[in-house]
Every structure is written in C-alpha cells, then in structure tokens.
Motif scaffolding. Structure first.
Motif, PDB file in Angstrom:
ATOM      1  N   VAL A  14       0.875  -1.166   0.000  1.00 16.45           N
ATOM      2  CA  VAL A  14       0.000   0.000   0.000  1.00 16.45           C
ATOM      3  C   VAL A  14       0.918   1.223   0.000  1.00 16.45           C
ATOM      4  CG1 VAL A  14      -1.683   1.326   1.329  1.00 16.45           C
ATOM      5  CG2 VAL A  14      -1.872  -1.163   1.207  1.00 16.45           C
ATOM      6  N   HIS A  15       0.734   2.119  -0.949  1.00 12.75           N
ATOM      7  CA  HIS A  15       1.589   3.308  -1.037  1.00 12.75           C
ATOM      8  C   HIS A  15       1.129   4.393  -0.073  1.00 12.75           C
ATOM      9  CE1 HIS A  15       3.145   7.118  -2.705  1.00 12.75           C
ATOM     10  NE2 HIS A  15       4.209   6.378  -2.938  1.00 12.75           N
ATOM     11  N   HIS A  16      -0.160   4.707  -0.099  1.00 13.75           N
ATOM     12  CA  HIS A  16      -0.691   5.708   0.826  1.00 13.75           C
ATOM     13  C   HIS A  16      -2.192   5.585   0.916  1.00 13.75           C
ATOM     14  CE1 HIS A  16      -1.237   7.882  -3.015  1.00 13.75           C
ATOM     15  NE2 HIS A  16      -2.291   8.394  -2.402  1.00 13.75           N
ATOM     16  N   GLY A  63       0.717  10.089  16.494  1.00 13.98           N
ATOM     17  CA  GLY A  63       2.174  10.091  16.435  1.00 13.98           C
ATOM     18  C   GLY A  63       2.781   9.925  15.054  1.00 13.98           C
ATOM     19  N   LEU A  64       2.009  10.198  14.001  1.00 14.18           N
ATOM     20  CA  LEU A  64       2.577  10.116  12.652  1.00 14.18           C
ATOM     21  C   LEU A  64       3.519  11.292  12.426  1.00 14.18           C
ATOM     22  CD1 LEU A  64      -0.611   9.092  10.638  1.00 14.18           C
ATOM     23  CD2 LEU A  64       1.162   7.610  11.580  1.00 14.18           C
ATOM     24  N   GLN A  65       4.562  11.059  11.666  1.00 15.07           N
ATOM     25  CA  GLN A  65       5.584  12.074  11.420  1.00 15.07           C
ATOM     26  C   GLN A  65       5.295  12.831  10.132  1.00 15.07           C
ATOM     27  OE1 GLN A  65       8.066  12.605  13.799  1.00 15.07           O
ATOM     28  NE2 GLN A  65       6.675  11.203  14.851  1.00 15.07           N
ATOM     29  N   ILE A  66       5.495  14.138  10.146  1.00 13.64           N
ATOM     30  CA  ILE A  66       5.283  14.960   8.952  1.00 13.64           C
ATOM     31  C   ILE A  66       6.461  14.782   8.004  1.00 13.64           C
ATOM     32  CG2 ILE A  66       5.078  17.319   8.068  1.00 13.64           C
ATOM     33  CD1 ILE A  66       3.686  18.027  10.745  1.00 13.64           C
ATOM     34  N   ILE A  67       6.137  14.422   6.770  1.00 14.61           N
ATOM     35  CA  ILE A  67       7.141  14.353   5.704  1.00 14.61           C
ATOM     36  C   ILE A  67       7.213  15.702   5.011  1.00 14.61           C
ATOM     37  CG2 ILE A  67       7.763  13.299   3.497  1.00 14.61           C
ATOM     38  CD1 ILE A  67       6.186  10.804   4.449  1.00 14.61           C
ATOM     39  N   ARG A  68       6.050  16.210   4.609  1.00 13.17           N
ATOM     40  CA  ARG A  68       5.983  17.534   3.983  1.00 13.17           C
ATOM     41  C   ARG A  68       4.556  18.048   4.099  1.00 13.17           C
ATOM     42  NH1 ARG A  68       5.835  14.054   0.084  1.00 13.17           N
ATOM     43  NH2 ARG A  68       8.052  13.850  -0.239  1.00 13.17           N
ATOM     44  N   GLU A  69       4.469  19.373   4.083  1.00 17.46           N
ATOM     45  CA  GLU A  69       3.173  20.053   4.121  1.00 17.46           C
ATOM     46  C   GLU A  69       3.209  21.132   3.059  1.00 17.46           C
ATOM     47  OE1 GLU A  69       0.324  21.978   7.520  1.00 17.46           O
ATOM     48  OE2 GLU A  69       2.465  22.375   7.686  1.00 17.46           O
ATOM     49  N   ALA A 125       4.009   9.952   7.817  1.00 16.03           N
ATOM     50  CA  ALA A 125       4.643   8.635   7.808  1.00 16.03           C
ATOM     51  C   ALA A 125       4.529   7.979   9.169  1.00 16.03           C
ATOM     52  CB  ALA A 125       6.114   8.764   7.423  1.00 16.03           C
ATOM     53  N   LEU A 126       4.517   6.678   9.139  1.00 16.32           N
ATOM     54  CA  LEU A 126       4.595   5.850  10.332  1.00 16.32           C
ATOM     55  C   LEU A 126       5.920   5.113  10.231  1.00 16.32           C
ATOM     56  CD1 LEU A 126       3.263   4.618  12.848  1.00 16.32           C
ATOM     57  CD2 LEU A 126       2.229   2.926  11.358  1.00 16.32           C
ATOM     58  N   GLY A 127       6.881   5.490  11.078  1.00 16.75           N
ATOM     59  CA  GLY A 127       8.226   4.924  10.939  1.00 16.75           C
ATOM     60  C   GLY A 127       8.817   5.334   9.601  1.00 16.75           C
ATOM     61  N   ASP A 128       9.324   4.363   8.880  1.00 22.38           N
ATOM     62  CA  ASP A 128       9.916   4.632   7.572  1.00 22.38           C
ATOM     63  C   ASP A 128       8.929   4.429   6.436  1.00 22.38           C
ATOM     64  OD1 ASP A 128      12.370   5.224   8.739  1.00 22.38           O
ATOM     65  OD2 ASP A 128      13.043   3.135   8.632  1.00 22.38           O
ATOM     66  N   ILE A 145      -0.117   8.234   5.115  1.00 23.63           N
ATOM     67  CA  ILE A 145      -1.346   9.013   4.920  1.00 23.63           C
ATOM     68  C   ILE A 145      -1.076  10.341   4.244  1.00 23.63           C
ATOM     69  CG2 ILE A 145      -3.175  10.266   6.152  1.00 23.63           C
ATOM     70  CD1 ILE A 145      -3.188   8.047   8.196  1.00 23.63           C
ATOM     71  N   GLU A 146      -1.944  10.675   3.292  1.00 16.89           N
ATOM     72  CA  GLU A 146      -2.021  12.026   2.731  1.00 16.89           C
ATOM     73  C   GLU A 146      -3.267  12.652   3.343  1.00 16.89           C
ATOM     74  OE1 GLU A 146      -0.300  11.455  -1.798  1.00 16.89           O
ATOM     75  OE2 GLU A 146      -2.445  11.507  -1.486  1.00 16.89           O
ATOM     76  N   LEU A 147      -3.095  13.740   4.064  1.00 15.70           N
ATOM     77  CA  LEU A 147      -4.219  14.435   4.691  1.00 15.70           C
ATOM     78  C   LEU A 147      -4.496  15.688   3.877  1.00 15.70           C
ATOM     79  CD1 LEU A 147      -6.111  14.389   7.177  1.00 15.70           C
ATOM     80  CD2 LEU A 147      -4.401  15.797   8.340  1.00 15.70           C
ATOM     81  N   PHE A 148      -5.713  15.803   3.375  1.00 16.13           N
ATOM     82  CA  PHE A 148      -6.104  16.931   2.526  1.00 16.13           C
ATOM     83  C   PHE A 148      -7.153  17.788   3.214  1.00 16.13           C
ATOM     84  CE2 PHE A 148      -4.812  13.758  -0.596  1.00 16.13           C
ATOM     85  CZ  PHE A 148      -4.091  14.502  -1.505  1.00 16.13           C
TER      86      PHE A 148
END
Length: 139
Positions: free
Chosen positions: A12-14, A34-40, A54-57, A61-64
C-alpha cells in the motif's frame, strides 16, 4: 501481469483522507497518533493543504483539506472504505493512552478467528480507526 491473471501489487503506497478541520486533523494524526510529517504544502489553486505523514519509515497518509467537503456517511455503515487499521503491540496499553488524551474508544474485543485483540475509535471527522494487536490476545 502474473500467470492466472491479476496485477502484481507490492505494498500500500498511501491512504488519502479529506478532513473538514485541517488544524484539528493535523493535531490528531501527529500528536495523538504520532505520525511524522514528511511535507506540508498549500495548493493555492485548490485552497487546499496536503500533509504527507509517515509511520516509521513507511509513507502512510495524505491528509487533505478542501473548502466545504461533503460529509461521508459512516453510521449506519455505508459502502466504500470501512476503516483504517494500525497494528500495535498492546491494545489495552494504547487504549489507556488514547483515553488519557481524551479520545473515546470502543471496548476491546477479541477476533474470534485470530484470537487477537482490537478496538475502534474515530478521527475528528468520524472516520473509524482500528487498533489491532499483533500478538494473540492474552488469555
């Protein structure tokens, strides 16, 4: 295509989620889950934020945000995506953490087929989220 038909999926990609209150959902997914922000990014042409989490590596999720998104029926259960599930080591421990942060959960249940513990709670828009214990439930 593999022999016998069907495409070959790797992972699953996202998962894309449209929220009604971007600030509240961003807080929920980053501070509570506790998900980490990759980019906003803010996409001016759509008046929309896109937050990659991201969750770990693993990219998860993409949140829109979009102006005035229609509500998606959840109860009674509607067709389509039913819920988002995350694995955890100890469901009871994570339920205690959620309750301490003001997140209500359903009672922990045991899957009759796998004998593993699980529970559900909701994100700020009512999207059902499941916590599923990796190890068999303690008896």
């Amino acid at each position: 295509m593999r022999e016998g038909g069907g495409i070959v999926l790797q992972a699953v990609h996202h998962i894309a989620i449209i929220c009604s209150d971007y600030t509240e959902s961003k807080r929920f997914y980053t501070e509570i889950l506790g998900l980490q922000i990759i980019r906003e990014v803010y996409r001016e042409e759509r008046d929309s934020y896109k937050l990659d989490l991201a969750l770990g590596d693993t990219y998860v999720i993409e949140l829109f945000s979009f102006p005035n998104p229609p509500a998606r029926p959840s109860y009674p259960e509607a067709s389509g995506l039913r819920h988002l599930a995350f694995t955890v080591d100890d469901v009871e421990k994570e339920v205690a953490r959620l309750l301490a942060m003001g997140v209500k959960t359903e009672p922990v249940r045991i899957d009759p087929f796998t004998e593993k513990a699980f529970t559900f709670f909701q994100d700020p828009d009512g999207l059902p989220i499941e916590l599923y214990e990796e190890e068999a439930a303690k008896k």
